[in-house]
Motif scaffolding. Sequence first.
Motif, PDB file in Angstrom:
ATOM      1  N   ALA A 183       0.829  -1.210   0.000  1.00  0.00           N
ATOM      2  CA  ALA A 183       0.000   0.000   0.000  1.00  0.00           C
ATOM      3  C   ALA A 183       0.862   1.257   0.000  1.00  0.00           C
ATOM      4  O   ALA A 183       0.536   2.242  -0.663  1.00  0.00           O
ATOM      5  N   ALA A 184       1.960   1.234   0.746  1.00  0.00           N
ATOM      6  CA  ALA A 184       2.864   2.384   0.761  1.00  0.00           C
ATOM      7  C   ALA A 184       3.436   2.637  -0.631  1.00  0.00           C
ATOM      8  O   ALA A 184       3.555   3.797  -1.071  1.00  0.00           O
ATOM      9  N   ALA A 185       3.781   1.567  -1.339  1.00  0.00           N
ATOM     10  CA  ALA A 185       4.298   1.710  -2.704  1.00  0.00           C
ATOM     11  C   ALA A 185       3.235   2.294  -3.627  1.00  0.00           C
ATOM     12  O   ALA A 185       3.518   3.189  -4.439  1.00  0.00           O
ATOM     13  N   ALA A 186       2.014   1.791  -3.501  1.00  0.00           N
ATOM     14  CA  ALA A 186       0.934   2.277  -4.372  1.00  0.00           C
ATOM     15  C   ALA A 186       0.630   3.749  -4.118  1.00  0.00           C
ATOM     16  O   ALA A 186       0.458   4.526  -5.060  1.00  0.00           O
ATOM     17  N   ARG A 187       0.570   4.143  -2.856  1.00  0.00           N
ATOM     18  CA  ARG A 187       0.289   5.554  -2.538  1.00  0.00           C
ATOM     19  C   ARG A 187       1.346   6.472  -3.129  1.00  0.00           C
ATOM     20  O   ARG A 187       1.042   7.527  -3.697  1.00  0.00           O
ATOM     21  N   GLN A 188       2.603   6.074  -2.987  1.00  0.00           N
ATOM     22  CA  GLN A 188       3.672   6.922  -3.501  1.00  0.00           C
ATOM     23  C   GLN A 188       3.644   6.982  -5.028  1.00  0.00           C
ATOM     24  O   GLN A 188       3.844   8.040  -5.626  1.00  0.00           O
ATOM     25  N   ALA A 189       3.402   5.833  -5.661  1.00  0.00           N
ATOM     26  CA  ALA A 189       3.362   5.803  -7.126  1.00  0.00           C
ATOM     27  C   ALA A 189       2.246   6.694  -7.661  1.00  0.00           C
ATOM     28  O   ALA A 189       2.390   7.305  -8.737  1.00  0.00           O
ATOM     29  N   GLU A 190       1.146   6.782  -6.949  1.00  0.00           N
ATOM     30  CA  GLU A 190       0.039   7.642  -7.383  1.00  0.00           C
ATOM     31  C   GLU A 190       0.382   9.123  -7.239  1.00  0.00           C
ATOM     32  O   GLU A 190      -0.132   9.964  -7.979  1.00  0.00           O
ATOM     33  N   THR A 191       1.274   9.439  -6.289  1.00  0.00           N
ATOM     34  CA  THR A 191       1.622  10.838  -6.027  1.00  0.00           C
ATOM     35  C   THR A 191       2.814  11.290  -6.869  1.00  0.00           C
ATOM     36  O   THR A 191       2.755  12.319  -7.560  1.00  0.00           O
ATOM     37  N   LEU A 192       3.918  10.552  -6.779  1.00  0.00           N
ATOM     38  CA  LEU A 192       5.121  10.820  -7.573  1.00  0.00           C
ATOM     39  C   LEU A 192       5.813   9.491  -7.794  1.00  0.00           C
ATOM     40  O   LEU A 192       6.486   8.978  -6.895  1.00  0.00           O
ATOM     41  N   ALA A 193       5.652   8.934  -8.977  1.00  0.00           N
ATOM     42  CA  ALA A 193       6.189   7.605  -9.250  1.00  0.00           C
ATOM     43  C   ALA A 193       7.700   7.639  -9.408  1.00  0.00           C
ATOM     44  O   ALA A 193       8.387   6.697  -9.016  1.00  0.00           O
ATOM     45  N   PHE A 194       8.230   8.719  -9.986  1.00  0.00           N
ATOM     46  CA  PHE A 194       9.674   8.774 -10.192  1.00  0.00           C
ATOM     47  C   PHE A 194      10.143  10.208 -10.329  1.00  0.00           C
ATOM     48  O   PHE A 194       9.496  11.039 -10.951  1.00  0.00           O
ATOM     49  N   PHE A 195      11.288  10.481  -9.724  1.00  0.00           N
ATOM     50  CA  PHE A 195      12.079  11.664 -10.022  1.00  0.00           C
ATOM     51  C   PHE A 195      13.487  11.401  -9.504  1.00  0.00           C
ATOM     52  O   PHE A 195      13.653  10.820  -8.432  1.00  0.00           O
TER      53      PHE A 195
ATOM     54  N   THR B 140      11.924   4.465  -1.425  1.00  0.00           N
ATOM     55  CA  THR B 140      12.141   5.156  -0.151  1.00  0.00           C
ATOM     56  C   THR B 140      10.856   5.192   0.671  1.00  0.00           C
ATOM     57  O   THR B 140      10.906   5.112   1.906  1.00  0.00           O
ATOM     58  N   ALA B 141       9.706   5.294   0.011  1.00  0.00           N
ATOM     59  CA  ALA B 141       8.434   5.229   0.748  1.00  0.00           C
ATOM     60  C   ALA B 141       8.250   3.854   1.386  1.00  0.00           C
ATOM     61  O   ALA B 141       7.807   3.734   2.539  1.00  0.00           O
ATOM     62  N   VAL B 142       8.596   2.807   0.637  1.00  0.00           N
ATOM     63  CA  VAL B 142       8.500   1.452   1.183  1.00  0.00           C
ATOM     64  C   VAL B 142       9.456   1.272   2.357  1.00  0.00           C
ATOM     65  O   VAL B 142       9.108   0.660   3.379  1.00  0.00           O
ATOM     66  N   ALA B 143      10.666   1.823   2.237  1.00  0.00           N
ATOM     67  CA  ALA B 143      11.636   1.705   3.331  1.00  0.00           C
ATOM     68  C   ALA B 143      11.107   2.353   4.606  1.00  0.00           C
ATOM     69  O   ALA B 143      11.260   1.795   5.700  1.00  0.00           O
ATOM     70  N   LEU B 144      10.504   3.499   4.484  1.00  0.00           N
ATOM     71  CA  LEU B 144       9.952   4.170   5.666  1.00  0.00           C
ATOM     72  C   LEU B 144       8.866   3.314   6.319  1.00  0.00           C
ATOM     73  O   LEU B 144       8.831   3.168   7.552  1.00  0.00           O
ATOM     74  N   ALA B 145       7.993   2.734   5.508  1.00  0.00           N
ATOM     75  CA  ALA B 145       6.942   1.871   6.057  1.00  0.00           C
ATOM     76  C   ALA B 145       7.538   0.610   6.672  1.00  0.00           C
ATOM     77  O   ALA B 145       7.058   0.109   7.709  1.00  0.00           O
ATOM     78  N   ASN B 146       8.582   0.070   6.051  1.00  0.00           N
ATOM     79  CA  ASN B 146       9.268  -1.110   6.573  1.00  0.00           C
ATOM     80  C   ASN B 146       9.882  -0.818   7.944  1.00  0.00           C
ATOM     81  O   ASN B 146       9.755  -1.614   8.883  1.00  0.00           O
ATOM     82  N   LEU B 147      10.534   0.323   8.077  1.00  0.00           N
ATOM     83  CA  LEU B 147      11.146   0.687   9.356  1.00  0.00           C
ATOM     84  C   LEU B 147      10.092   0.975  10.420  1.00  0.00           C
ATOM     85  O   LEU B 147      10.335   0.767  11.617  1.00  0.00           O
ATOM     86  N   ASP B 148       8.913   1.429  10.000  1.00  0.00           N
ATOM     87  CA  ASP B 148       7.797   1.580  10.956  1.00  0.00           C
ATOM     88  C   ASP B 148       7.446   0.223  11.568  1.00  0.00           C
ATOM     89  O   ASP B 148       7.181   0.115  12.777  1.00  0.00           O
ATOM     90  N   ILE B 149       7.434  -0.820  10.734  1.00  0.00           N
ATOM     91  CA  ILE B 149       7.144  -2.172  11.240  1.00  0.00           C
ATOM     92  C   ILE B 149       8.214  -2.593  12.240  1.00  0.00           C
ATOM     93  O   ILE B 149       7.906  -3.152  13.304  1.00  0.00           O
ATOM     94  N   PHE B 150       9.475  -2.351  11.919  1.00  0.00           N
ATOM     95  CA  PHE B 150      10.565  -2.672  12.835  1.00  0.00           C
ATOM     96  C   PHE B 150      10.303  -2.083  14.208  1.00  0.00           C
ATOM     97  O   PHE B 150      10.429  -2.770  15.243  1.00  0.00           O
ATOM     98  N   GLU B 151       9.980  -0.811  14.224  1.00  0.00           N
ATOM     99  CA  GLU B 151       9.818  -0.117  15.504  1.00  0.00           C
ATOM    100  C   GLU B 151       8.549  -0.568  16.219  1.00  0.00           C
ATOM    101  O   GLU B 151       8.561  -0.795  17.437  1.00  0.00           O
ATOM    102  N   ARG B 152       7.466  -0.709  15.480  1.00  0.00           N
ATOM    103  CA  ARG B 152       6.193  -1.086  16.095  1.00  0.00           C
ATOM    104  C   ARG B 152       6.239  -2.494  16.678  1.00  0.00           C
ATOM    105  O   ARG B 152       5.690  -2.754  17.762  1.00  0.00           O
ATOM    106  N   GLU B 153       6.912  -3.411  15.979  1.00  0.00           N
ATOM    107  CA  GLU B 153       6.930  -4.808  16.410  1.00  0.00           C
ATOM    108  C   GLU B 153       8.192  -5.174  17.186  1.00  0.00           C
ATOM    109  O   GLU B 153       8.341  -6.327  17.595  1.00  0.00           O
ATOM    110  N   GLY B 154       9.079  -4.219  17.388  1.00  0.00           N
ATOM    111  CA  GLY B 154      10.289  -4.480  18.176  1.00  0.00           C
ATOM    112  C   GLY B 154      11.148  -5.593  17.614  1.00  0.00           C
ATOM    113  O   GLY B 154      11.656  -6.449  18.355  1.00  0.00           O
ATOM    114  N   LEU B 155      11.364  -5.590  16.299  1.00  0.00           N
ATOM    115  CA  LEU B 155      12.062  -6.708  15.662  1.00  0.00           C
ATOM    116  C   LEU B 155      13.529  -6.812  16.074  1.00  0.00           C
ATOM    117  O   LEU B 155      14.068  -7.916  16.183  1.00  0.00           O
ATOM    118  N   ASN B 156      14.180  -5.672  16.306  1.00  0.00           N
ATOM    119  CA  ASN B 156      15.578  -5.749  16.728  1.00  0.00           C
ATOM    120  C   ASN B 156      15.697  -6.430  18.089  1.00  0.00           C
ATOM    121  O   ASN B 156      16.569  -7.292  18.293  1.00  0.00           O
TER     122      ASN B 156
END
Length: 441
Positions: free
Chosen positions: A58-70, A316-332
């Motif tokens: 979903a994070a990838a789709a949202r970003q692609a709809e806003t700015l797919a590439f630059f 980069t949008a996907v990375a931000l969402a991925n790191l949110d999961i890390f923090e929320r679920e305490g994966l480290n």
Amino acid sequence: MTRNLWLHFARQGPGFSPPVIVRGEGVTIYDDRGKSYLDGLSGLFTVQVGHGRAELAAAAARQAETLAFFPLWGYATPTAVELSERLARYAPGDLNRVFFTTGGTEAVETAWKVSKQYFKLIGKPGKHKVISRAVAYHGTTQGALAITGLPKYKAPFEPVTPGGFRVPNTNFYRAPEPFHNDPKAFGRWAADRIAEAIEFEGPDTVAAVFLEPVQNAGGSIPPPPGYFERVREICDEYDVLLVSDEVICAFGRIGSMFACDDFGYVPDMITCAKGLTSGYSPLGAMIASDRLFDAFHDSDTMFPHGYTFGGHPVSTAVALANLDIFEREGLNDRVRQQSPALRATLEKLYDLPIVGDVRGEGYFFGIELVKDQATKQTFTDEERRALLGRVSSGLLEAGLYCRTDDRGDSVIQLAPPLISGQAEFDAIESMVRAVLSRERV
């Protein structure tokens, strides 16, 4: 059906038909025939948060709809800015400058080019060589390949970029005889070989040392106690940059966001990729210290290097969402807490005569196979290839996707997703045991 597809690092003889993986969910992947496999390698040391995370799609789709590439060629995008700030917060010391790539090899290539130009800018133009370790893998482009310590990977493409030199790695299981029972002394010896190489090549010619926190090729080789402390001293003494190649080890694979923190050293640069997005979109990065960046930080100097898709907005949008999961679920924290259980479960395999060594850290382990446990006798090249072929196909048939590695001695590598727990550890041990029990040494 795969006639037109040229696979990576694969032998494709007549009649070869690779498994076709069509779906993933959690720690499980499925092929086109409906067979399921436990993903014991996180894809390729990559899918930290597991497969099928809808929020990353979903994070990838949202970003692609806003700015797919630059591109980042003189411009910025909001997700690249935000992710660079976040990575700088995670990184140790003054490693605050983030250069995005599309993967790990490009990050390594970038770090070497930064090293060369940095020393030219500060008036030491002769410093251009790189020291890395025997059997270490650092990438496939001509520069990264020169840093890689695997002759058979370089031979088809020689001459590669000049300037790469090798020192011994830190495989304590194969340590020279005087160090068999003293890992700290072995670590000091191995680190001092770096100083020796710098002296031999000439301190005015050596720019950087590239080291993985836990070496991948050769089978998940951890550093002995005190190793990186001594390496840091050596690099400071000779004005050589220390690059922590964390393409595999970063983002929780060892426990911390950056594995240099797990082993208590601050490098001059970090290279990373893979777990940054958990593989949901391609992205890598080179993170440099303020001290290095300052040499480039004026209106006249340019770093003439970049990639069209480096820091891609969707990635980069996907990375931000991925790191949110890390923090929320305490994966480290999960990895740090569960790693001893993974180690203990794999060490049960020592009752099999073919298992010589179980080594690694975090969720990144190797099992070295031997002909004789007592003498550590290894296999001939012909025996190794036949053995690992049988083991690899046997594990896949049993329902375990992992890796057999013949780049050093004979090794099974395991790196399950960071969401794995004891149930997955037990399943891995059971399948490996069943396959190895059929081998007679």
